[in-house]
Design an enzyme around this catalytic site. Sequence first.
Site, short mmCIF file in Angstrom:
data_model
loop_
_atom_site.label_atom_id
_atom_site.label_comp_id
_atom_site.label_asym_id
_atom_site.label_seq_id
_atom_site.Cartn_x
_atom_site.Cartn_y
_atom_site.Cartn_z
CE LYS A 85 -3.60 -2.47 -0.38
NZ LYS A 85 -4.36 -3.23 0.57
C1 LIG Z 1 -5.39 -4.42 0.81
C2 LIG Z 1 -6.87 -4.29 0.87
C3 LIG Z 1 -7.60 -4.63 2.02
C4 LIG Z 1 -7.01 -5.37 3.16
O1 LIG Z 1 -6.02 -4.69 3.82
P1 LIG Z 1 -5.23 -5.43 5.00
O2 LIG Z 1 -4.54 -4.31 5.71
O3 LIG Z 1 -4.30 -6.40 4.36
O4 LIG Z 1 -6.25 -6.09 5.85
C5 LIG Z 1 -8.95 -4.35 2.07
N1 LIG Z 1 -9.57 -3.78 1.02
C6 LIG Z 1 -8.92 -3.48 -0.11
C7 LIG Z 1 -9.67 -2.83 -1.24
C8 LIG Z 1 -7.55 -3.74 -0.23
O5 LIG Z 1 -6.91 -3.48 -1.38
#
Ligand SMILES: *Cc1c(COP(=O)(O)O)cnc(C)c1O
Length: 406
Positions: A202
Amino acid sequence: MMRSELTDSSVAPTPDENVRPTFLPFSPPSVGPEEIAEVVAALQSDWITTGPRTQEFARTFADSVGAPAALALNSCTAGLHVALATLGIGAGDEVITTPMTFCSSANVIVHVGATPVLADVEPDTLNLCPTEVAKRITPRTRAIIAVHYAGHPAELTALRAIADQHGLALIEDAAHAYPAAYRGTPIGGGSNPVAFSFYATKNLTTGEGGMLTGDAEFLDRARIVSLHGMSRDAWKRYAKGGSWHYDVVLPGFKYNMTDLAAALGLVQLRRMGDLQRRRQEVVNAYMAGFAELAAEGLLELPVHRPHVDHAWHLFVLRLRPDRLRIGRDAFITAMTEQNIATSVHFIPVHLHPYYRDRYGFAPTDFPVAYDAYSRMVSLPLHPRLADDDVADVIAAVHRIVRANRL
Ligand SMILES: *Cc1c(COP(=O)(O)O)cnc(C)c1O
């Protein structure tokens, strides 16, 4: 790539001098010496789990989006789950979300015992379509989970109007949307629950991590839900009698952020301006580099509505299968042969076996999401891309598209 293993020159393929010599990764983390030093400092302190760095990270993050309050957690999934549980959503309730998302946006609805109801997306942004949401509201509907797909905020004005009209909670999955803004207000700057992700890929990463922003009183309750159901009030009440006492007021979860993760996050927050500037430069180069192919109708570029600030977590192209001899899967294979990683965001929720079988979804139940999925490809987009890398990606896409145009 495999050249060293090809000892028999009579069978070795002619090396293609267009192919870059090293594999370009899809989304490696941008972690430098400052992050490393801060994690080491955390390790050398007395606090390695939730402590002062986690508190400072939550406070600084809240300030950066103008949130009333923030709760640091170990994932975005945890934030969404805790938000639903704190709202008391459970068996017999329905929650509307988008098929064009990572599975966890829907999994959390199942986790609390509620029913996920999918609504199709808008054809340009691939965000939850307010008109489709309105059609799916029943007396059992309790909440809407909007996902800011690729970092482009969903149409919050329309979604909030629907939520208010029917007395529903509006929860935002902002895993892609830090930092982003809708009509001048940062995502996470309101009083409704908004969950961010700091997963390794991210825009801001803590390895694993998440943040839930929203109303301070709501987050006080969410904090209890997120940490074993241990009541903070109990701590206050028994402070004089001994700090060992606590009350478990509900069977909560174990979702707290560690100070090791927060150490990464604190430095990433400080670097966010620079990291986002580089992302925007890459996006600008892609937009310019693909403009001609888009004008010829060979592919479609992502959109950016004028009233939003885009976080540009993903750069998603859509191929035009009616104009090309190859489909998305062959395109991805060709990109891999060009030594460039790509991905697909996302395999829609309703195509996954669990959701397909349990809720009886057919692929074309959500035709916009299904069509987009069938021809989408995400290109590498991260601050570590050099200008040469970006040029390689643009050239590779041009070569593949031009070689396969109808
Ligand atoms: C990455 C992602 C998540 C999950 O995030 P985590 O921190 O790994 O739980 C949820 N929703 C979307 C759209 C994502 O891309």
